[in-house]
Design a protein around this motif. Structure first.
Motif, PDB file in Angstrom:
ATOM      1  N   THR A 209      56.007  43.381  34.518  1.00 45.22           N
ATOM      2  CA  THR A 209      55.167  43.298  33.326  1.00 45.22           C
ATOM      3  C   THR A 209      55.566  42.091  32.475  1.00 45.22           C
ATOM      4  O   THR A 209      54.704  41.406  31.939  1.00 45.22           O
ATOM      5  N   LYS A 211      56.724  39.304  33.554  1.00 42.97           N
ATOM      6  CA  LYS A 211      56.149  38.115  34.192  1.00 42.97           C
ATOM      7  C   LYS A 211      54.657  38.015  33.889  1.00 42.97           C
ATOM      8  O   LYS A 211      54.113  36.919  33.703  1.00 42.97           O
ATOM      9  N   ALA A 212      53.999  39.165  33.848  1.00 40.18           N
ATOM     10  CA  ALA A 212      52.567  39.171  33.529  1.00 40.18           C
ATOM     11  C   ALA A 212      52.349  38.677  32.099  1.00 40.18           C
ATOM     12  O   ALA A 212      51.446  37.877  31.845  1.00 40.18           O
ATOM     13  N   ARG A 214      54.281  36.688  30.470  1.00 34.23           N
ATOM     14  CA  ARG A 214      54.569  35.248  30.487  1.00 34.23           C
ATOM     15  C   ARG A 214      53.365  34.459  31.009  1.00 34.23           C
ATOM     16  O   ARG A 214      52.960  33.468  30.421  1.00 34.23           O
ATOM     17  N   ASP A 215      52.791  34.942  32.112  1.00 35.95           N
ATOM     18  CA  ASP A 215      51.692  34.220  32.753  1.00 35.95           C
ATOM     19  C   ASP A 215      50.419  34.244  31.922  1.00 35.95           C
ATOM     20  O   ASP A 215      49.704  33.257  31.844  1.00 35.95           O
ATOM     21  N   ASN A 216      50.097  35.397  31.353  1.00 34.46           N
ATOM     22  CA  ASN A 216      48.803  35.548  30.709  1.00 34.46           C
ATOM     23  C   ASN A 216      48.852  36.761  29.773  1.00 34.46           C
ATOM     24  O   ASN A 216      48.424  37.855  30.121  1.00 34.46           O
ATOM     25  N   PHE A 218      47.191  37.380  27.164  1.00 36.20           N
ATOM     26  CA  PHE A 218      45.837  37.812  26.818  1.00 36.20           C
ATOM     27  C   PHE A 218      45.335  38.860  27.802  1.00 36.20           C
ATOM     28  O   PHE A 218      44.829  39.915  27.438  1.00 36.20           O
ATOM     29  N   ARG A 219      45.531  38.576  29.086  1.00 40.91           N
ATOM     30  CA  ARG A 219      45.043  39.512  30.097  1.00 40.91           C
ATOM     31  C   ARG A 219      45.927  40.749  30.196  1.00 40.91           C
ATOM     32  O   ARG A 219      45.446  41.853  30.452  1.00 40.91           O
ATOM     33  N   ALA A 220      47.239  40.553  30.002  1.00 42.72           N
ATOM     34  CA  ALA A 220      48.154  41.703  30.053  1.00 42.72           C
ATOM     35  C   ALA A 220      47.722  42.739  29.027  1.00 42.72           C
ATOM     36  O   ALA A 220      47.698  43.941  29.297  1.00 42.72           O
ATOM     37  N   GLU A 221      47.339  42.263  27.852  1.00 41.26           N
ATOM     38  CA  GLU A 221      46.869  43.160  26.798  1.00 41.26           C
ATOM     39  C   GLU A 221      45.585  43.866  27.259  1.00 41.26           C
ATOM     40  O   GLU A 221      45.432  45.069  27.055  1.00 41.26           O
ATOM     41  N   ALA A 222      44.713  43.113  27.919  1.00 42.30           N
ATOM     42  CA  ALA A 222      43.412  43.665  28.326  1.00 42.30           C
ATOM     43  C   ALA A 222      43.531  44.701  29.434  1.00 42.30           C
ATOM     44  O   ALA A 222      42.617  45.483  29.645  1.00 42.30           O
ATOM     45  N   ILE A 223      44.638  44.704  30.176  1.00 41.08           N
ATOM     46  CA  ILE A 223      44.793  45.764  31.169  1.00 41.08           C
ATOM     47  C   ILE A 223      45.726  46.855  30.640  1.00 41.08           C
ATOM     48  O   ILE A 223      46.199  47.698  31.392  1.00 41.08           O
ATOM     49  N   GLY A 224      45.983  46.849  29.351  1.00 37.71           N
ATOM     50  CA  GLY A 224      46.605  48.012  28.738  1.00 37.71           C
ATOM     51  C   GLY A 224      48.069  47.870  28.355  1.00 37.71           C
ATOM     52  O   GLY A 224      48.690  48.850  27.974  1.00 37.71           O
ATOM     53  N   TYR A 225      48.629  46.655  28.457  1.00 42.61           N
ATOM     54  CA  TYR A 225      50.029  46.498  28.054  1.00 42.61           C
ATOM     55  C   TYR A 225      50.102  46.021  26.611  1.00 42.61           C
ATOM     56  O   TYR A 225      49.445  45.057  26.247  1.00 42.61           O
ATOM     57  N   ARG A 226      50.929  46.698  25.813  1.00 44.43           N
ATOM     58  CA  ARG A 226      51.106  46.253  24.430  1.00 44.43           C
ATOM     59  C   ARG A 226      52.130  45.125  24.437  1.00 44.43           C
ATOM     60  O   ARG A 226      53.346  45.356  24.416  1.00 44.43           O
TER      61      ARG A 226
END
Lengths: 352, 285
Positions: A209, A211-212, A214-216, A218-226
């Motif tokens: 998570t 790494k996600a 770090r990479d993006n 914006f998208r990490a938030e959109a798939i449910g990660y705070r």
């Protein structure tokens, strides 16, 4: 077994694996392979810096957060142990109290910095950490009654960890079995355990998570990660690890001062070690710290020898004078960043 | 393919009208009420009230700059409304963050590819599965030990026919495969409300049907509510149960495809122009 220990994170390169094994063995048997005070001191510093650099990589390489407060957390860990030993006298309970207190203070401070400033742009966070770290360094030098000020603190550690303590009367491979040896192995095994713990963290679902994020983000938030909570947790973990490294340093050198723990110079060194080793690889911390500390310690000796060898040549011998070692250290770094832009580990992995 | 503009299509669609109207109404899954956002003096989404029912696929059309993506951003939470409400299953989510809305069942796919470029294809899907399983804060177990999460991710990858490329980093994937992966993330997320923003944008003609089949499969599950921003009229005609038209941020038409495509306002506002021109809307808002 090995796979579990290393969390399934393979070096992915034979040369890299060989180098890592070599470093591991050299550090594990350092007291027997390289007798003498200075080599042992260098080995212990390498162990401590591997932890410190790996904890910074957790932040910079895995989460994509630039922080300049890492030496502050390193310092808090060191001062925790130093103050506890000065106040409570030498004893393992003092060390325990110091370690726990230092780690807690670091964690709470990291949590506060994280929650206040990780929502905003990366550059702002970097600036906040720089400000907090500078303020902290000033605070430490001002509160001299408590911290020893610019002079730092010198204290005694438990007798079992000093050269005066005899473990056994005989010598093993011509090495005295004394408390210094015990202290080294305390540092070595703690560093090993902390490194393996961090290796596990980056290979956990949490690590993926990060790494996600770090990479993006914006998208990490959109798939449910705070995202903010992941960044903050990474900051807290990294700070706690840096503190523990600081505690090891305090035990090992029996002195804690601003120059050995809090200085901006060390912060830059950590950054360089991460970049040279390879960001976001964990193993990069091992390579980076080893190369850097070795160069820092032995470049002067090497140059002294080179100067004598080139005595006949006028300009060359001047350039190679030991006092110019910083110049050559700089040259080495420029070369290494030029030839290994994604670090030694990144380069070796790409070779396959 | 602006076939919707010709008279025959309009006739054919209008004959289907009464049958759809007969369906009994249940409370909407997703609802926006007077939803508005202003950027300075510019009103990008203007007082849009619209309800979306369970098991329907609604196409959102409109010329470039009409506010379609901005409307999406308001619903999925990337932007906060200046006025109005967003409701999901009756709950007011207007002030909720992106991740909270995702937890509650809103899944959003993006117009420009928006993936984790340095991670592998499998890791991208695994991240979504992991988020769904609420395992993101699992700090001290090995990710590779969570076999059930990996299997689920691979199952989804097999569904979108990306299983052979599972170990490739996303940055090395061709554009079409990245679009497929985008849909794979939605399948893995399996939300109640699915929002696709031009899922076929930039894809070659022979790749488009693959994406459409995947969306059609998602639609078969009658529990889902799908919102689709799309320019290609043939795509809309085969998939949509309903079309809403945005123009200058306002909702100007709403109804069954045949009805809407024939309405004068759409003919004038949208279909008369060249709808397939390259989009210049900003996804991030």
């Amino acid at each position: 077994m090995i796979n579990t220990l290393f969390s399934g994170d393979r070096p992915q390169s034979r040369i890299l694996a060989a180098i890592l094994i070599l470093i591991g063995l050299a550090l594990a048997f350092a007291p027997f392979l390289f007798p003498g005070t200075k080599p042992l001191d260098t080995a212990a510093r390498i162990c401590i810096f591997i932890v410190l650099v790996a904890s910074y990589d957790l932040l910079l390489g895995y989460t994509g957060i630039v922080s300049f407060a890492h030496t502050m957390f390193f310092g808090i860990g060191a001062y925790g142990v130093a103050i506890a030993l000065s106040v409570m006298g030498p004893g393992f309970s003092a060390i325990g109290v110091g370690v726990v207190a230092g780690t807690l203070v670091s964690a709470v401070l990291a949590l506060a910095i994280g929650l206040f400033s990780l929502r905003v742009k990366a550059i702002f966070f970097a600036m906040v950490t720089l400000a907090v770290a500078s303020a902290f360094a000033v605070l430490v030098s001002q509160m001299s009654g408590f911290t020893g000020g610019e002079d730092g603190l010198t204290y005694r550690i438990p007798r079992e960890l000093t050269p005066a303590f005899r473990l056994a009367d005989f010598r093993l491979f011509d090495v005295r079995l004394d408390g210094r040896l015990l202290a080294y192995y305390l540092v070595f095994f703690c560093a090993l355990a902390l490194f393996l713990a961090m290796l596990r963290i980056v290979n956990s679902p949490f690590g993926t998570t990060l790494k996600a994020v770090r990479d993006n983000a914006f998208r990490a938030e959109a798939i449910g990660y705070r995202v903010i909570w992941y960044r903050t947790t990474a900051t807290v973990l990294s700070a706690a690890m840096a503190s523990l490294a600081g505690a090891l340093l305090a035990i090992w050198i029996r002195y804690t001062g601003p120059a050995t723990t809090l200085s901006m110079e060390i912060m830059i060194d950590i950054l360089l070690m991460v970049v040279i080793g390879g960001m976001g690889t964990m193993y990069g911390a091992v390579i980076g710290a080893t190369l850097f500390i070795l160069a820092q310690t032995y470049l002067q000796n090497l140059m002294g020898a080179a100067e004598q060898a080139t005595e006949a040549l006028p300009l060359v011998s001047v350039l190679l004078a030991p006092e110019r070692w910083l110049l050559w250290l700089g040259v080495l770094f420029i070369l290494s960043v030029y030839f290994f832009p994604d670090g030694v580990v990144g380069r070796l992995r790409r070779r396959g | 393919m602006q076939a919707g503009a010709d008279g025959h299509d309009c006739l054919r669609y209008s004959t289907q009208l009464p049958e759809i109207r007969a369906v009994t109404r249940e409370p909407p899954v997703l609802e926006t009420e007077n939803l508005t956002i202003r950027f300075g003096g510019h009103v990008a989404v203007d007082n849009v009230s619209c309800a979306f029912e369970r098991g329907t696929l609604t196409a959102i059309v409109g010329p470039n700059g009409a506010g379609k993506t901005t409307y999406f951003n308001l619903v999925s939470g990337q932007l906060r409304a200046s006025a109005g409400r967003v409701r999901l299953n009756g709950e007011d989510i207007t002030r909720k963050g992106v991740a909270e809305r995702c937890d509650r069942g809103i899944g959003r796919a993006f117009q420009l590819t928006n993936l984790f470029a340095n991670l592998s294809v499998r890791e991208n899907v695994r991240l979504v599965v992991q988020s769904r399983a609420n395992r993101g804060f699992d700090i001290f177990s090995r990710a590779s030990a969570h076999v059930e999460l990996i299997e689920r991710a691979e199952h989804v990858l097999a569904e979108v026919r990306l299983i052979d490329k599972r170990d490739m980093p996303v940055s090395a994937l061709p554009h079409g495969d990245q679009r497929k992966l985008e849909v794979a993330l939605m399948i893995a997320l399996s939300p109640q409300v699915l929002m696709f923003d031009e899922p076929t944008a930039g894809m070659s003609v022979d790749e488009v049907p693959v994406i459409l089949d995947l969306i059609r499969d998602l639609k078969k599950d009658r529990d889902r509510t799908i919102l689709l921003v799309e320019h290609k009229m043939d795509v809309i005609r085969t998939l949509a149960d309903r079309i809403i038209v945005l123009h200058n941020g306002a909702l100007v038409a709403d109804g069954e495809p045949g009805e809407v495509m024939c309405s004068p306002i759409v003919q004038e506002a949208y279909l008369g122009k060249a709808p397939e021109a390259a989009s210049t809307e900003v996804v991030h808002g």
